[in-house]
Design an enzyme around this catalytic site. Structure first.
Site, PDB file in Angstrom:
ATOM      1  N   HIS A  45       0.818  -1.222   0.000  1.00 14.96           N
ATOM      2  CA  HIS A  45       0.000   0.000   0.000  1.00 14.96           C
ATOM      3  C   HIS A  45       0.850   1.270   0.000  1.00 14.96           C
ATOM      4  O   HIS A  45       0.350   2.353   0.257  1.00 14.96           O
ATOM      5  CB  HIS A  45      -0.994   0.006   1.169  1.00 14.96           C
ATOM      6  CG  HIS A  45      -2.095  -0.999   0.994  1.00 14.96           C
ATOM      7  ND1 HIS A  45      -3.217  -0.737   0.264  1.00 14.96           N
ATOM      8  CD2 HIS A  45      -2.217  -2.281   1.426  1.00 14.96           C
ATOM      9  CE1 HIS A  45      -4.010  -1.820   0.261  1.00 14.96           C
ATOM     10  NE2 HIS A  45      -3.409  -2.771   0.952  1.00 14.96           N
ATOM     11  N   ASP A  47       2.623   2.091  -2.788  1.00 15.39           N
ATOM     12  CA  ASP A  47       2.792   2.595  -4.172  1.00 15.39           C
ATOM     13  C   ASP A  47       1.979   3.856  -4.438  1.00 15.39           C
ATOM     14  O   ASP A  47       2.471   4.798  -5.040  1.00 15.39           O
ATOM     15  CB  ASP A  47       2.553   1.494  -5.222  1.00 15.39           C
ATOM     16  CG  ASP A  47       1.159   0.889  -5.242  1.00 15.39           C
ATOM     17  OD1 ASP A  47       0.377   1.145  -4.301  1.00 15.39           O
ATOM     18  OD2 ASP A  47       0.857   0.143  -6.206  1.00 15.39           O
ATOM     19  N   LEU A 135      -2.654 -12.096  -6.871  1.00 12.61           N
ATOM     20  CA  LEU A 135      -1.408 -12.288  -7.631  1.00 12.61           C
ATOM     21  C   LEU A 135      -1.460 -11.530  -8.962  1.00 12.61           C
ATOM     22  O   LEU A 135      -0.695 -11.796  -9.876  1.00 12.61           O
ATOM     23  CB  LEU A 135      -1.139 -13.783  -7.860  1.00 12.61           C
ATOM     24  CG  LEU A 135      -0.991 -14.613  -6.573  1.00 12.61           C
ATOM     25  CD1 LEU A 135      -0.784 -16.087  -6.905  1.00 12.61           C
ATOM     26  CD2 LEU A 135       0.179 -14.113  -5.710  1.00 12.61           C
ATOM     27  N   SER A 136      -2.400 -10.587  -9.045  1.00 16.88           N
ATOM     28  CA  SER A 136      -2.483  -9.648 -10.175  1.00 16.88           C
ATOM     29  C   SER A 136      -2.840 -10.279 -11.506  1.00 16.88           C
ATOM     30  O   SER A 136      -2.239  -9.957 -12.539  1.00 16.88           O
ATOM     31  CB  SER A 136      -1.171  -8.870 -10.319  1.00 16.88           C
ATOM     32  OG  SER A 136      -1.021  -8.030  -9.239  1.00 16.88           O
ATOM     33  N   SER A 137      -3.816 -11.173 -11.501  1.00 17.25           N
ATOM     34  CA  SER A 137      -4.225 -11.783 -12.769  1.00 17.25           C
ATOM     35  C   SER A 137      -4.762 -10.720 -13.734  1.00 17.25           C
ATOM     36  O   SER A 137      -4.524 -10.810 -14.943  1.00 17.25           O
ATOM     37  CB  SER A 137      -5.271 -12.862 -12.524  1.00 17.25           C
ATOM     38  OG  SER A 137      -6.382 -12.327 -11.851  1.00 17.25           O
ATOM     39  N   SER A 138      -5.444  -9.710 -13.231  1.00 13.21           N
ATOM     40  CA  SER A 138      -6.014  -8.728 -14.163  1.00 13.21           C
ATOM     41  C   SER A 138      -4.940  -7.781 -14.698  1.00 13.21           C
ATOM     42  O   SER A 138      -4.957  -7.440 -15.891  1.00 13.21           O
ATOM     43  CB  SER A 138      -7.164  -7.954 -13.517  1.00 13.21           C
ATOM     44  OG  SER A 138      -6.798  -7.508 -12.254  1.00 13.21           O
ATOM     45  N   GLU A 170      -6.971   0.410 -15.824  1.00 12.01           N
ATOM     46  CA  GLU A 170      -7.560  -0.101 -14.581  1.00 12.01           C
ATOM     47  C   GLU A 170      -8.230   1.030 -13.782  1.00 12.01           C
ATOM     48  O   GLU A 170      -9.346   0.883 -13.284  1.00 12.01           O
ATOM     49  CB  GLU A 170      -6.450  -0.757 -13.746  1.00 12.01           C
ATOM     50  CG  GLU A 170      -6.891  -1.308 -12.420  1.00 12.01           C
ATOM     51  CD  GLU A 170      -7.248  -2.790 -12.465  1.00 12.01           C
ATOM     52  OE1 GLU A 170      -6.621  -3.526 -13.236  1.00 12.01           O
ATOM     53  OE2 GLU A 170      -8.143  -3.183 -11.710  1.00 12.01           O
ATOM     54  N   ASP A 182       1.680  -3.231  -9.675  1.00 13.94           N
ATOM     55  CA  ASP A 182       1.419  -4.494 -10.373  1.00 13.94           C
ATOM     56  C   ASP A 182       1.782  -4.394 -11.854  1.00 13.94           C
ATOM     57  O   ASP A 182       2.493  -5.242 -12.398  1.00 13.94           O
ATOM     58  CB  ASP A 182      -0.058  -4.882 -10.229  1.00 13.94           C
ATOM     59  CG  ASP A 182      -0.491  -4.940  -8.773  1.00 13.94           C
ATOM     60  OD1 ASP A 182       0.393  -4.971  -7.896  1.00 13.94           O
ATOM     61  OD2 ASP A 182      -1.707  -4.942  -8.515  1.00 13.94           O
ATOM     62  N   TYR A 231     -10.115  -0.512  -0.268  1.00 10.49           N
ATOM     63  CA  TYR A 231      -8.887   0.000  -0.893  1.00 10.49           C
ATOM     64  C   TYR A 231      -9.026   1.505  -1.128  1.00 10.49           C
ATOM     65  O   TYR A 231      -8.149   2.291  -0.771  1.00 10.49           O
ATOM     66  CB  TYR A 231      -8.665  -0.730  -2.219  1.00 10.49           C
ATOM     67  CG  TYR A 231      -7.340  -0.447  -2.883  1.00 10.49           C
ATOM     68  CD1 TYR A 231      -6.237  -1.256  -2.647  1.00 10.49           C
ATOM     69  CD2 TYR A 231      -7.187   0.627  -3.765  1.00 10.49           C
ATOM     70  CE1 TYR A 231      -5.017  -1.011  -3.269  1.00 10.49           C
ATOM     71  CE2 TYR A 231      -5.976   0.879  -4.382  1.00 10.49           C
ATOM     72  CZ  TYR A 231      -4.898   0.061  -4.135  1.00 10.49           C
ATOM     73  OH  TYR A 231      -3.695   0.319  -4.756  1.00 10.49           O
TER      74      TYR A 231
HETATM   75  C1  GLA Z   1      -3.117  -3.904  -5.182  1.00  6.33           C
HETATM   76  C2  GLA Z   1      -2.893  -2.695  -6.085  1.00  6.33           C
HETATM   77  C3  GLA Z   1      -1.438  -2.210  -6.001  1.00  6.33           C
HETATM   78  C4  GLA Z   1      -0.994  -2.018  -4.552  1.00  6.33           C
HETATM   79  C5  GLA Z   1      -1.365  -3.232  -3.703  1.00  6.33           C
HETATM   80  C6  GLA Z   1      -1.096  -3.023  -2.244  1.00  6.33           C
HETATM   81  O1  GLA Z   1      -2.384  -4.995  -5.671  1.00  6.33           O
HETATM   82  O2  GLA Z   1      -3.196  -3.021  -7.417  1.00  6.33           O
HETATM   83  O3  GLA Z   1      -1.289  -1.025  -6.739  1.00  6.33           O
HETATM   84  O4  GLA Z   1      -1.529  -0.851  -4.010  1.00  6.33           O
HETATM   85  O5  GLA Z   1      -2.720  -3.605  -3.855  1.00  6.33           O
HETATM   86  O6  GLA Z   1       0.263  -2.884  -2.002  1.00  6.33           O
END
Ligand code: GLA
Length: 389
Positions: A45, A47, A135-138, A170, A182, A231
């Protein structure tokens, strides 16, 4: 960590995309693009507070087989969902029905908005990045699609710009106010390295993943629920903290300054700010410890990050805590923490190599006994960012 755990898996994914493309279009694809998922070692959190993060791209991928079309249409098939969606580059709108297609639409929208001339495309997409696990699939889909447009449209786009435009898709098309981490790591990841990213200057420094330990991701199988609204609330609380402290972003506050002025903040905003300010410092300390070969110190900082996310930032949940506590009790664990946005999803663990075999049996068992949920465990390697196959 250095062993390649899943080359077959990756090869099968590529074959699947290529074969299905041939079947659908009676011709081979013009290109095959792979974009990895990611795990964040530390710096959560931070970034969107212009701070520091230390993620790595992992050996789970989105693979797209694609070819240009003569017209202005884009057709994308998601093999894993068994769904297709077709849209025109001259009429890019959010699709309420085929929601999964909005990552593709959004990237086309962001690239065109930035003045790039795009070709029409046929695309077939498949992925083994677990969905909604943190794990950032999108983000992997976004960056993969950007890379396909870049390759087949000959767009002059560097890795940072690609990440920024994918993030814009996004933020402004899909409607999630995520930071840059991500899309950045998926765009620019380096094999066997994590990247220390300065989210203000957008510069990075590759940091080798040390030998002698494994990077293990544990999926709690608790799907991230509240994450979007919480978030955005956290983001607003951080912005309020920065405003009250008179800085551009919380990145500009040192832990000492924060302690001096903490009383000026309401209890909730104070907690949120304390997490960000101390987490930025932990990232910098963690990079120093990795460089100096002090894995024990690195692990201690990971653990402290979890406590801060749990108590101050309040984005953990019972399942993430149970998984982290099971790891903390396990022999040979250097550090364990939740990773990603929180409220479910995955933990990241740094484990001595010789303790890996026991970890992958004992920790899931302890977690299941505590929660009744059957978790998934991945021993990961750090991989290249988006690339052509
Ligand atoms: C998600 C967001 C990122 C980051 C993390 C938390 O993955 O996409 O930009 O803020 O949460 O570190």
């Amino acid at each position: 960590m250095r062993s390649r755990k899943s080359p077959d898996r990756f090869r099968i994914l590529q074959q699947r995309a290529r074969n299905q493309f041939k079947q659908a279009y009676a011709a081979p694809p013009a290109c095959l693009v792979a974009a990895p998922g990611r795990v964040n070692l530390i710096g959560e959190h931070t970034d969107y507070n212009d701070g520091f993060v230390l993620p790595a791209a992992i050996d789970r991928h989105v693979v797209i087989a694609a070819a240009p079309r003569a017209d202005r249409m884009v057709r994308v098939t998601a093999l894993d969902l068994g769904r297709s969606s077709t849209f025109s580059l001259d009429d890019l709108r959010y699709d309420e029905v085929e929601r999964w297609s909005n990552y593709t639409r959004g990237v086309a929208w962001a690239l065109q908005g930035a003045g790039y001339a795009l070709p029409g495309l046929d695309m077939v997409l498949t992925s083994d990045v677990p969905i909604a696990s943190g794990l950032s699939s999108s983000a992997a889909i976004e960056v993969a699609v950007a890379y396909v447009f870049q390759t087949l449209g000959n767009l002059a786009l560097d890795g940072v710009r690609r990440a920024l435009l994918s993030q814009q898709a996004e933020n402004d098309f899909v409607g999630m106010r995520c930071g840059i981490m991500d899309q950045y790591i998926i765009s620019l990841g380096k094999r066997d390295h994590a990247l220390l990213i300065d989210c203000r200057s957008l510069e990075y420094q590759p940091v080798p993943i040390p030998a002698g330990c494994s990077l293990i991701v544990c999926d709690t199988k608790k799907r991230r629920g509240l994450v979007d609204s919480e978030y955005n609330t956290r983001r607003s609380e951080c912005e309020e903290g920065a405003r009250l402290l008179g800085v551009k972003a919380l990145r500009d506050v040192t832990p000492e300054e924060f302690e001096r002025r903490a009383d000026e903040l309401s209890p909730v905003v104070r907690r949120r700010c304390r997490h960000i300010v101390t987490e930025d410092q932990r990232v910098l300390d963690a990079v120093q410890s990795l460089k100096g070969g002090d894995l024990a110190r690195f692990g201690t900082l990971m653990n402290a990050s979890h406590v801060s996310l749990r108590d101050d930032y309040q984005v953990s949940c019972a399942e993430l805590d149970a998984m982290v506590e099971a790891a903390w009790r396990q022999e040979g664990v250097l550090g364990a923490r939740m990773t990603g946005a929180g409220f479910g999803g995955c933990t990241v663990n740094l484990v001595r190599s010789e303790a890996t075999a026991a970890f992958v049996v004992d920790v899931p068992r302890a977690y299941q006994a505590a929660t009744g949920l059957e978790p998934e465990v991945y021993v990961c390697s750090a991989e290249e960012g988006v690339h052509l196959r």
